[in-house]
Motif scaffolding. Structure first.
Motif, PDB file in Angstrom:
ATOM      1  N   ALA A 195       3.903  -1.681   7.976  1.00 19.79           N
ATOM      2  CA  ALA A 195       2.392  -1.291   7.480  1.00 19.79           C
ATOM      3  C   ALA A 195       1.141  -2.217   7.977  1.00 19.79           C
ATOM      4  O   ALA A 195       0.193  -1.358   8.308  1.00 19.79           O
ATOM      5  CB  ALA A 195       2.343  -0.588   6.443  1.00 19.79           C
ATOM      6  N   ALA A 196       1.589  -3.287   7.783  1.00 17.04           N
ATOM      7  CA  ALA A 196      -0.227  -4.374   8.081  1.00 17.04           C
ATOM      8  C   ALA A 196      -0.451  -4.219   9.566  1.00 17.04           C
ATOM      9  O   ALA A 196      -1.341  -4.385   9.899  1.00 17.04           O
ATOM     10  CB  ALA A 196       0.341  -5.841   7.631  1.00 17.04           C
ATOM     11  N   ALA A 229       0.923  -1.476   0.213  1.00 18.42           N
ATOM     12  CA  ALA A 229       0.109   0.286  -0.006  1.00 18.42           C
ATOM     13  C   ALA A 229       0.958   1.322  -0.178  1.00 18.42           C
ATOM     14  O   ALA A 229       2.252   1.347   0.167  1.00 18.42           O
ATOM     15  CB  ALA A 229      -1.057  -0.121   1.062  1.00 18.42           C
ATOM     16  N   GLU A 230      -0.314   2.189  -0.257  1.00 20.53           N
ATOM     17  CA  GLU A 230       0.901   3.861  -0.154  1.00 20.53           C
ATOM     18  C   GLU A 230       1.644   3.651   1.129  1.00 20.53           C
ATOM     19  O   GLU A 230       2.819   4.312   1.208  1.00 20.53           O
ATOM     20  CB  GLU A 230      -0.091   4.888  -0.782  1.00 20.53           C
ATOM     21  CG  GLU A 230       0.819   5.861  -0.866  1.00 20.53           C
ATOM     22  CD  GLU A 230      -0.258   7.391  -1.502  1.00 20.53           C
ATOM     23  OE1 GLU A 230      -1.477   7.256  -1.259  1.00 20.53           O
ATOM     24  OE2 GLU A 230       0.149   8.452  -1.431  1.00 20.53           O
ATOM     25  N   LEU A 241       6.459   3.813   4.258  1.00 20.20           N
ATOM     26  CA  LEU A 241       7.988   3.448   5.337  1.00 20.20           C
ATOM     27  C   LEU A 241       8.766   2.791   4.262  1.00 20.20           C
ATOM     28  O   LEU A 241      10.383   2.681   4.782  1.00 20.20           O
ATOM     29  CB  LEU A 241       6.949   2.186   5.817  1.00 20.20           C
ATOM     30  CG  LEU A 241       5.979   2.512   6.661  1.00 20.20           C
ATOM     31  CD1 LEU A 241       5.189   1.405   7.336  1.00 20.20           C
ATOM     32  CD2 LEU A 241       6.423   2.980   8.022  1.00 20.20           C
ATOM     33  N   ALA A 242       8.603   1.853   3.067  1.00 18.66           N
ATOM     34  CA  ALA A 242      10.075   1.549   2.401  1.00 18.66           C
ATOM     35  C   ALA A 242      10.973   2.658   2.118  1.00 18.66           C
ATOM     36  O   ALA A 242      12.082   2.248   2.545  1.00 18.66           O
ATOM     37  CB  ALA A 242       9.614   1.235   0.986  1.00 18.66           C
ATOM     38  N   ALA A 295      10.973  -3.839   0.863  1.00 15.57           N
ATOM     39  CA  ALA A 295       9.466  -4.147   0.528  1.00 15.57           C
ATOM     40  C   ALA A 295       8.415  -5.102   1.625  1.00 15.57           C
ATOM     41  O   ALA A 295       7.700  -4.763   2.631  1.00 15.57           O
ATOM     42  CB  ALA A 295       9.216  -4.514  -0.853  1.00 15.57           C
ATOM     43  N   ALA A 296       9.118  -6.142   2.160  1.00 19.89           N
ATOM     44  CA  ALA A 296       8.904  -7.022   2.595  1.00 19.89           C
ATOM     45  C   ALA A 296       8.667  -6.353   4.630  1.00 19.89           C
ATOM     46  O   ALA A 296       7.706  -6.253   4.878  1.00 19.89           O
ATOM     47  CB  ALA A 296       9.660  -8.448   2.875  1.00 19.89           C
ATOM     48  N   LEU A 297       9.632  -5.667   4.371  1.00 16.23           N
ATOM     49  CA  LEU A 297       9.914  -5.017   6.572  1.00 16.23           C
ATOM     50  C   LEU A 297       8.790  -3.887   6.265  1.00 16.23           C
ATOM     51  O   LEU A 297       8.204  -4.073   6.719  1.00 16.23           O
ATOM     52  CB  LEU A 297      10.989  -4.410   6.153  1.00 16.23           C
ATOM     53  CG  LEU A 297      11.267  -3.809   7.669  1.00 16.23           C
ATOM     54  CD1 LEU A 297      10.530  -5.368   8.639  1.00 16.23           C
ATOM     55  CD2 LEU A 297      12.204  -3.483   8.053  1.00 16.23           C
TER      56      LEU A 297
END
Length: 552
Positions: free
Chosen positions: A521-522, A448-449, A454-455, A514-516
């Motif tokens: 975020a989730a 998500a945005e 965060l990325a 991206a994974a972190l």
């Protein structure tokens, strides 16, 4: 417990050894009780509790490791050794309670958390069950203790108790080299020859091992124990001798065959502890002088067990001959680090038969370890050779096996040992390894945005810590040169800049930007009205410092 133990100042802090650093980082991924070393010592006969307390104090004074703790200073793990103070043995009277009370108390003490930063990392409690019947519960943290340490500890405890009971000062073996020097000796830079051995040995590593079965969510870790008959144990030793193999090599080879049979893997890597006590000064030392080595066993086609034994013998002799800290092996070989252990998920160890338990005066003693209820790896086979038989302990994680699955593996192992004592036994041909959900490579999913924002911040931190010009969303932290020490800096900077507590497990399990970012975020709680990002960042940094036991 240790009373009035003064601390040295920060200038007197010692570096942690590579083995201690590796274990400390593992503790960030695995619940702490897995690294407790608890003993239940049954004492039958007349006992002098005062002499026992004094004897324990003598050992704490004699061995610096038993007075050590592990604070973080900045991003460095350090070791603080307290000066010797009075030792008080707690005595608990259980005479009026049911027989099971001693077991309950022993298990409570075995699982009680340690304060790694503040110490002490040894606790002892004497349970009084009857006038001439006691149990001594000893719990030491693995950061300062290993298998050889236990033999030193109990032998010297018997000597010290005999002296104290006779109102004498014990004469324990002197330590010819100071503890800081023993630690420094473990920090020797690995040779190019040793690094090249592991780089070649672990080239094209097989994917993580996946045990068969699907345990129900919430299945607890467990221990399943089987005992070999004396006849079978003798036959196993005889098979080893005929092929110039030790019992360790023979039973490790059978364990490799067990994994092959139950996973379809013809190429397995099994971890095994190696005593790093090559210097004679460590003979009477207590501390962590053990290192985990990845032993790779290949069993392609339908080889005879004699061929597997030969391969295991070479792997053990070569691996132990090129022993270096496991963290150096990881950095040199660069395995995928998406799981808890990047090199192996199964472990094997063997404790050879020891002399009878030491006596404490007129007390007969029986020493046994206590299972803490937590397993370090998916599957560990621990073999104990004893005068009354050989015991095989299968420790397993509830995420990998359930009790029924552990029982099947243990039963199959005993059957394999019986069949493989025929050295001409041929392993059956097996189908190619089955790819399961646990071994399949995860694919990236759109984020998500908010995760995209965060990325960017995560990539900025990685660029700073890793000193690289650019970091992409799919770049892997470890592929860019990251390692355990640098993860501490990443953890601190993310807490300061994002106001988010990021665990070591998060960093290991989500090694790409991206994974972190997607994970954070989730799992982030929804923002409350009036939420101040700057205040949230300050709070996150404060929480991290408090968790590390530091002053703001």
């Amino acid at each position: 417990m240790i009373d009035d133990a003064a601390e040295v100042g920060d200038a007197g802090l010692l570096a942690a050894s590579p083995a201690q650093e590796s274990m400390w980082f593992a503790l960030q991924l695995t619940p702490d009780p897995a690294y407790h070393v608890p003993y239940r010592v049954r004492l039958d006969g007349p006992l002098d509790p005062g002499a026992l307390s004094a004897a324990l104090g003598d050992l704490v004074t004699q061995h610096d490791a038993l007075r050590a703790s592990f604070p973080l200073t900045g991003s460095e793990l350090r070791q603080r050794v307290r000066s010797a103070g009075a030792f008080t043995l707690r005595v608990t009277d259980l005479v009026a309670l049911p027989p099971g009370a001693a077991t309950t108390r022993a298990e409570e003490l075995a699982r009680e958390p340690f304060d790694l930063a503040g110490g002490p990392l040894l606790r002892a409690e004497l349970l009084r069950l009857a006038p001439d019947r006691h149990e001594l519960i000893l719990v030491v943290h693995h950061l300062v203790f290993d298998g050889r340490s236990a033999r030193v500890f109990f032998a010297q405890l018997a000597e010290a108790y005999a002296a104290r009971a006779a109102h004498r000062i014990p004469e324990l073996p002197p330590q010819p080299v100071a503890y800081p020097d023993l630690i420094d000796a473990q920090r020797v830079r690995p040779s190019g020859v040793d690094l090249a051995y592991w780089r070649n040995r672990l080239r094209d590593m097989p994917p993580p091992l996946a045990l068969p079965g699907s345990p129900a969510p919430g299945t607890p870790d467990g221990l399943h124990r089987v005992r070999l008959t004396p006849d079978l144990a003798d036959r196993v030793r005889g098979t080893g001798r005929r092929h110039r193999c030790t019992s360790f090599m023979t039973m490790l080879a059978a364990f490799a065959v067990l994994l092959r049979t139950h996973t379809g893997r013809t190429d397995v890597v099994i971890g095994s502890p190696a005593a790093d006590r090559r210097r004679p000064e460590t003979a009477h030392a207590i501390g962590l002088f053990v290192n985990m080595l990845p032993l790779r066993v290949t069993m392609t086609g339908a080889p005879a067990f004699a061929d597997v034994l030969a391969g295991v013998r070479d792997a053990v002799l070569d691996g132990f001959g090129h022993q270096i800290p496991v963290e150096d092996i990881i950095r040199e070989t660069g395995p995928a680090r998406g799981g808890h252990s990047p090199l192996f998920q199964a472990v094997f160890w063997l404790h050879p038969a020891q002399a009878e338990s030491p006596t404490l005066g007129d007390c007969r003693t029986t020493v046994e370890e206590i299972f803490t209820g937590t397993a370090k790896y998916d599957l560990t086979l621990g073999v104990r050779e004893a005068p009354n038989g050989t015991v095989c302990d299968f420790f397993y994680r509830g995420t990998a096996l359930d009790p029924a699955g552990a029982d099947r593996l243990a039963t199959a192992y005993v059957q394999l040992l019986a069949a493989l004592t025929d050295p001409d036994a041929v392993l059956p041909s097996l189908p190619p390894p089955v790819v399961t959900a646990a071994t399949a490579t995860a694919t990236a999913t759109p984020i998500a945005e908010s995760a995209g924002l965060l990325a960017g911040r995560i990539a900025e931190v990685w660029r700073e810590v890793l000193d690289v010009p650019a970091v992409g969303s799919q770049d892997n932290f470890f592929d860019l040169g990251g390692h355990s020490r640098l993860m501490l800096r990443v953890q601190g900077l993310l807490a300061e800049r994002l106001g988010t507590d990021v665990s070591m497990l998060d960093l290991f399990d989500h090694p790409t930007v991206a994974a972190l970012a997607g994970h954070l975020a989730a799992t982030a709680p929804p923002a409350a009205a009036g939420d101040d990002p700057a205040e949230r960042r300050r709070a996150g940094a404060l929480r991290l410092r408090q968790a590390r036991g530091q002053q703001e």
